[in-house]
Design an enzyme around this catalytic site. Structure first.
Site, PDB file in Angstrom:
ATOM      1  CE  LYS A  81      -4.494 -11.440  -1.717  1.00 52.88           C
ATOM      2  NZ  LYS A  81      -3.805 -10.269  -1.107  1.00 52.88           N
ATOM      3  CB  SER A 163      -6.495  -8.935   1.416  1.00 54.00           C
ATOM      4  OG  SER A 163      -5.241  -8.859   0.767  1.00 54.00           O
ATOM      5  CB  SER A 187      -2.706  -8.149   2.409  1.00 52.49           C
ATOM      6  OG  SER A 187      -3.867  -7.412   2.632  1.00 52.49           O
TER       7      SER A 187
HETATM    8  N1  GLN Z   1      -5.803  -4.354   5.505  1.00 52.06           N
HETATM    9  C1  GLN Z   1      -5.253  -3.383   4.618  1.00 52.06           C
HETATM   10  C2  GLN Z   1      -6.349  -2.807   3.751  1.00 52.06           C
HETATM   11  O1  GLN Z   1      -7.444  -3.154   3.947  1.00 52.06           O
HETATM   12  C3  GLN Z   1      -4.156  -3.975   3.800  1.00 52.06           C
HETATM   13  C4  GLN Z   1      -4.636  -4.721   2.631  1.00 52.06           C
HETATM   14  C5  GLN Z   1      -3.504  -5.236   1.800  1.00 52.06           C
HETATM   15  O2  GLN Z   1      -2.360  -5.231   2.221  1.00 52.06           O
HETATM   16  N2  GLN Z   1      -3.834  -5.651   0.581  1.00 52.06           N
HETATM   17  O3  GLN Z   1      -6.105  -2.021   2.903  1.00 52.06           O
END
Ligand code: GLN
Length: 498
Positions: A81, A163, A187
């Site tokens: 990532k 994400s 994410s």
């Molecule tokens: N979807 C969640 C957010 O927008 C989690 C994001 C994540 O785990 N980095 O914060």
């Protein structure tokens, strides 16, 4: 030498056997993946591809194999990532503000994977600074899910989730054998569920955050995204371990996760939390969950209904705590120390112009909310209260874990949605995270494992949550469900047909 599609069909465990038995070389395996990345280019999976580095890594792996040395990940072509700093390889966090950032150091986790012999294919696309659930906030345009609704026509492009959407989609599309993700509120797990792959968020502190660009430091946790539970176990073993450079890294021994898989689930007590529901509960999700429960039972686990009454306030709590921490973490992007700068008449204007230009709309929204909940007068009303609720959520889990070994829930309240759905309404987007944020707030290990397809042919995942540092039980139940579900990952090889 095996042909391309045969090579691409192998998971980490099988590729490892093939490499050790000299059925093919790491260079051949890597070349197959580089070709698959070309095929899948329309999915926008990578922000930066590193083909030369990949071949050099593969040659090193072949030399190690020749010499009879093979580490856990020797010759495995992976994606990182783009939140993991990689020395000399551009690292953007999918943000304009780090568009040209060339880290002078390597994150601990990516360094460990490299030391374990992994081959770097490139840096996977993601939501900007890991803030999002759809990849739509990437400054480089979103990754696209290789899965499509079945039926007439090709169907609209779907989000891979976020994400870590590029990572999950790359694994699903066969454009990486496995990938790293990071999980702050879901994410790793949610994109894994949307793409029909396995995603494991380890216990907070299990994998070092050093060199991982920060979103919310008390929640961020790196972990593997892979095609199978076994692959996730192997990769986690290579990523985990105490790191003196991260003060929140846990001084816990790293078990042999692969060996732990052999244990099975006979006698394991699986809690089914009745509070993990949305209203209305989509019938596909309900049915998949019930099937998972039956599979666990058939494999010899005991099923107990449990109650986690603090599930409901978890979502607003997360969106206060995470955003507060994000506003503090992102203060460093000021045009002086890191990244892009926009000039201004004076210092204040330079800061404002740099941040207005460098951050996307969702990141700016989060900095504003985070700053607001930390400001004098609102700190007690929001931030402090959220911290108290967070403690109660953790308490809920520890009570449940007095009577059960693991919990089984859906990963997300539905399958992958259209790329342009929910983009106008941030709250609708946040609601996607209802089932993943509680384990994040409590720092618990949690994994998404594919359970099957919806009526329209899209993957659904189930989430297994465990006690702190008991990834082994999480993996074991995940494996039992994986075995019983017999999930068919075939669209993985259709990536070229975008
Ligand atoms: N979807 C969640 C957010 O927008 C989690 C994001 C994540 O785990 N980095 O914060």
């Amino acid at each position: 030498m095996a042909d391309l599609s045969e090579l691409l069909a192998l998971g980490i465990a099988d590729a490892r056997d093939g490499l050790r038995a000299r059925r093919f070389t790491a260079r051949e395996l890597t070349s197959a993946y580089l070709a698959a990345m070309d095929e899948a280019r329309a999915l926008n999976l990578y922000i930066t591809e590193t083909p030369e580095r990949a071949l050099a890594d593969a040659d090193l792996a072949d030399a190690r194999l020749q010499a009879g040395h093979a580490e856990a990940m020797t010759g495995m072509p992976i994606a990182l990532k783009d939140l993991f700093c990689t020395e000399g390889v551009r690292t953007t966090a999918a943000s304009r503000i780090l568009g040209d950032f060339m880290p002078p150091y390597e994150s601990t986790v990516s360094g460990k994977l490299r030391a374990a012999g992994a081959v770097l294919l490139g840096k996977a696309n993601q939501d900007e600074f890991a803030m999002g659930s759809s990849n739509i906030t990437s400054a480089f345009g979103p990754s696209i899910n290789p899965w499509r609704v079945t039926g007439a026509g090709v169907g609209e492009a779907l989000t891979p989730g976020g994400s870590s959407g590029g990572s999950a989609a790359a694994v699903a599309a066969g454009a990486a054998i496995a990938a790293t993700g990071t999980d702050t509120g879901g994410s790793i797990r949610q994109p894994a569920a949307y793409c029909g792959v396995v995603g494991l968020k380890p216990t907070y502190g299990r994998c070092s955050r050093w060199g991982v660009i920060a979103f919310a430091s008390s929640l961020d946790q790196p972990g593997p995204i892979a095609r199978s539970v076994e692959d996730a176990a192997i990769m986690l073993g290579a990523m985990a371990g105490h790191d003196p450079k991260d003060s929140t890294s846990a001084a816990q021994p790293v078990p042999d996760f692969e060996a732990a898989l052999q244990g099975g689930v006979k006698g394991m007590c699986v809690g089914v939390p009745k509070d993990y529901r949305v209203d209305p509960m989509p019938p596909d999700v309900e049915a998949a969950w019930a099937r998972g429960v039956e599979m666990a039972k058939a494999a010899g686990a005991e099923i107990v209904e449990v109650s986690l009454p603090m599930t409901k306030p978890a979502l607003p709590t997360y969106y206060i705590v995470a955003l507060a921490e994000a506003s503090a973490n992102l203060a460093r992007y000021d045009g002086v120390r890191y990244g892009a700068r926009q000039e201004g008449a004076d210092l204040a204007e330079m800061y404002a112009a740099t941040r207005a230009e460098g951050f996307g709309a969702e990141v700016r929204r989060r900095i504003l909310i985070g700053t607001y909940v930390l400001s004098a007068g609102y700190y007690d009303a929001y931030y402090k209260k959220a911290q108290r609720v967070r403690a109660l959520i953790a308490q809920d889990f520890s009570t449940a874990f007095q009577s059960v070994d693991v919990l089984l829930t859906p990963t997300a309240p539905g399958p992958a949605f259209g790329l342009n759905e929910k983009t106008e309404d941030p709250v609708a987007m946040y609601l996607n995270d209802v089932f993943t944020v509680p384990a994040s707030l409590a720092g618990l290990p949690a994994m998404s494992v594919p359970i099957g397809l919806t009526a329209s042919g899209l993957p659904l995942g189930l989430q297994v949550i465990g006690r702190p540092f008991d990834e082994a039980s999480v993996l074991r139940l995940g494996r039992a469900i994986e075995d019983a579900a017999g999930f068919d990952r075939s669209p993985r090889l259709l990536a070229g047909g975008v």
